[in-house]
Design an enzyme around this catalytic site. Structure first.
Site, PDB file in Angstrom:
ATOM      1  N   HIS A   3     -12.909  -3.091   4.449  1.00  0.00           N
ATOM      2  CA  HIS A   3     -11.555  -3.120   4.996  1.00  0.00           C
ATOM      3  C   HIS A   3     -11.559  -3.124   6.522  1.00  0.00           C
ATOM      4  O   HIS A   3     -12.468  -2.568   7.138  1.00  0.00           O
ATOM      5  CB  HIS A   3     -10.761  -1.899   4.505  1.00  0.00           C
ATOM      6  CG  HIS A   3     -10.439  -1.961   3.042  1.00  0.00           C
ATOM      7  ND1 HIS A   3     -11.060  -1.171   2.117  1.00  0.00           N
ATOM      8  CD2 HIS A   3      -9.574  -2.751   2.347  1.00  0.00           C
ATOM      9  CE1 HIS A   3     -10.579  -1.451   0.899  1.00  0.00           C
ATOM     10  NE2 HIS A   3      -9.689  -2.401   1.023  1.00  0.00           N
ATOM     11  N   GLY A   4     -10.532  -3.743   7.099  1.00  0.00           N
ATOM     12  CA  GLY A   4     -10.349  -3.684   8.541  1.00  0.00           C
ATOM     13  C   GLY A   4     -10.928  -4.886   9.276  1.00  0.00           C
ATOM     14  O   GLY A   4     -11.353  -5.866   8.673  1.00  0.00           O
ATOM     15  N   ASP A  48      -1.050  -1.714  -4.042  1.00  0.00           N
ATOM     16  CA  ASP A  48      -2.421  -1.799  -3.523  1.00  0.00           C
ATOM     17  C   ASP A  48      -2.990  -0.382  -3.371  1.00  0.00           C
ATOM     18  O   ASP A  48      -2.344   0.496  -2.783  1.00  0.00           O
ATOM     19  CB  ASP A  48      -2.352  -2.505  -2.151  1.00  0.00           C
ATOM     20  CG  ASP A  48      -3.715  -2.905  -1.630  1.00  0.00           C
ATOM     21  OD1 ASP A  48      -4.635  -3.112  -2.430  1.00  0.00           O
ATOM     22  OD2 ASP A  48      -3.841  -3.029  -0.377  1.00  0.00           O
ATOM     23  N   SER A  50       0.854  -1.194   0.000  1.00  0.00           N
ATOM     24  CA  SER A  50       0.000   0.000   0.000  1.00  0.00           C
ATOM     25  C   SER A  50       0.889   1.242   0.000  1.00  0.00           C
ATOM     26  O   SER A  50       2.098   1.146   0.265  1.00  0.00           O
ATOM     27  CB  SER A  50      -0.885   0.002   1.251  1.00  0.00           C
ATOM     28  OG  SER A  50      -0.075   0.195   2.396  1.00  0.00           O
TER      29      SER A  50
HETATM   30  P1  13P Z   1      -8.707  -6.728   4.924  1.00  0.00           P
HETATM   31  O1  13P Z   1      -8.706  -5.513   5.788  1.00  0.00           O
HETATM   32  O2  13P Z   1     -10.018  -7.451   4.982  1.00  0.00           O
HETATM   33  O3  13P Z   1      -7.575  -7.661   5.198  1.00  0.00           O
HETATM   34  O4  13P Z   1      -8.549  -6.242   3.389  1.00  0.00           O
HETATM   35  C1  13P Z   1      -7.290  -5.944   2.870  1.00  0.00           C
HETATM   36  C2  13P Z   1      -7.361  -5.287   1.546  1.00  0.00           C
HETATM   37  O5  13P Z   1      -8.381  -5.220   0.885  1.00  0.00           O
HETATM   38  C3  13P Z   1      -6.127  -4.707   1.019  1.00  0.00           C
HETATM   39  O6  13P Z   1      -6.326  -4.004  -0.162  1.00  0.00           O
HETATM   40  O1  G3H Z   2      -6.687  -1.925   2.040  1.00  0.00           O
HETATM   41  C1  G3H Z   2      -5.838  -1.537   2.833  1.00  0.00           C
HETATM   42  C2  G3H Z   2      -4.766  -2.437   3.324  1.00  0.00           C
HETATM   43  O2  G3H Z   2      -5.190  -3.132   4.469  1.00  0.00           O
HETATM   44  C3  G3H Z   2      -3.506  -1.655   3.552  1.00  0.00           C
HETATM   45  O3  G3H Z   2      -3.606  -0.912   4.725  1.00  0.00           O
HETATM   46  O4  G3H Z   2      -3.010   1.367   3.927  1.00  0.00           O
HETATM   47  O5  G3H Z   2      -2.858   0.763   6.376  1.00  0.00           O
HETATM   48  O6  G3H Z   2      -1.210  -0.172   4.730  1.00  0.00           O
HETATM   49  P1  G3H Z   2      -2.598   0.352   4.955  1.00  0.00           P
HETATM   50 ZN    ZN Z   3      -8.223  -3.049  -0.341  1.00  0.00          ZN
END
Ligand code: 13P
Ligand code: G3H
Ligand code: ZN
Length: 311
Positions: free
Chosen positions: A180-181, A82, A50
């Site tokens: 997410h999360g 990502d 990310s």
């Molecule tokens: P989670 O928070 O469900 O693990 O999703 C991660 C994600 O979509 C990263 O792009």
């Molecule tokens: O979708 C998000 C991923 O979990 C990455 O999280 O942006 O905190 O690294 P982050």
């Molecule tokens: Zn994501």
């Protein structure tokens, strides 16, 4: 084997009715835990970074860790950006050795999402790099962006064909109820995904790889460990594994997992310190954390993704 893009991985996954795990990486132990598991089960894998991870660990450190994993294993590995939020970030990752990028224009209106996704796809394809885009908006927290439930929206299947044709992207992330999360459903709420939307998308884009973000199961064993060893995550709930397996047998070729890695690592470290309060050598607590990640990734490959022996 050099780093690969996602083209062949997704073609095989679509035909074979399985999905590739896309795991977020931030440091050496996470890269090692994931790739050792995939190597032992002969599974292809996507390691994704990310913009937050890139800020935390630095582009070159992460690239070199992934190159080391290539050297130490015998499986196809793609290095993916990502949630790229600009053309400039995608370009920087393409120029800097990544083999796949996501341009996340899901926060823009439809036409602006088309325009930025097309621009990234043209640049990426000229360099042999594959591109993921997103239509629809997931709830939850990623980086500094927090999308509330009321601002999230399911993907409209009527738009997907036009979007893919006009942008030329190689895969599409859709919103069907994942988020997410670690808090995906409210306590007492029955976890549900909109498989009807996925089916409709699949009909309109036959053979085209679909991506599920926010696809951690928030494994109860790790949530319980965190709560038992001083943490406070009583209401953490994820996507049931059976639903993810069902999606991976359909058009879903990439399943994104980050929260489950975080939970495995943090739960193991909390337990380690509770049982070994005198330890202060990072290797003492990072070794079991890395082993927990490896076990968890093996579990995903065998029970959710179905990609063992597909390398
Ligand atoms: P989670 O928070 O469900 O693990 O999703 C991660 C994600 O979509 C990263 O792009
Ligand atoms: O979708 C998000 C991923 O979990 C990455 O999280 O942006 O905190 O690294 P982050
Ligand atoms: Zn994501």
């Amino acid at each position: 084997m050099p780093l690969v893009n996602t083209k062949e991985m997704f073609e095989k996954a679509y035909k074979g009715g399985y999905a590739i795990g896309a795991f977020n990486v931030n440091n050496m132990e996470i890269v090692q835990g994931i790739t050792e598991a995939c190597n032992e089960l002969n599974a292809p894998v996507i390691l994704q970074v990310s913009s937050g991870a890139r800020k935390y660990a630095n582009h070159t450190y992460l690239l070199k860790l992934v190159e080391a994993a290539i050297h130490e294993t015998n499986i196809p590995i793609a290095l993916h950006l990502d949630h790229g939020d600009s053309f400039e970030l995608c370009k920087s990752c393409i120029d800097g050795g990544f083999t796949s990028v996501m341009i996340d224009g899901s926060h823009y209106d439809y036409e602006d999402n088309v325009a930025i996704s097309k621009k990234v796809a043209e640049y990426a394809h000229a360099h042999g790099i594959t591109v993921e885009a997103e239509l629809g908006r997931l709830a939850g927290v990623e980086d500094d962006v927090n999308v509330s439930e009321s601002d999230s929206s399911y993907t409209n299947p009527a738009q997907v064909q036009d979007f893919v044709e006009r942008t030329g992207v190689d895969s599409l992330a859709i919103a069907i109820g994942t988020s997410h999360g670690a808090y995906k459903f409210k306590p007492g709420q029955k976890p549900q995904l909109r498989f009807d939307i996925l089916e409709e998308v699949e009909k309109r884009l036959p053979g085209f790889p679909i991506v599920l973000h926010g696809a951690s199961s928030v494994i109860p064993k790790f949530v319980q460990m965190i709560n038992n060893y001083g943490g406070t995550m009583p209401d953490a709930i994820g996507i049931p594994e059976t639903m993810l397996r069902q999606a991976s047998e359909m058009a879903v070729c990439k399943i994104n997992i980050d929260s489950d890695l975080r939970l495995a690592m943090t739960a193991t470290i909390r337990k380690h310190f509770a049982e070994n309060p005198s330890h202060f050598d990072p290797r003492q607590y990072l070794s079991p954390a890395r082993a927990a990640i490896k076990d968890m990734v093996k579990h995903k490959i065998e029970n959710v993704l179905g990609c063992a022996d597909k390398a």
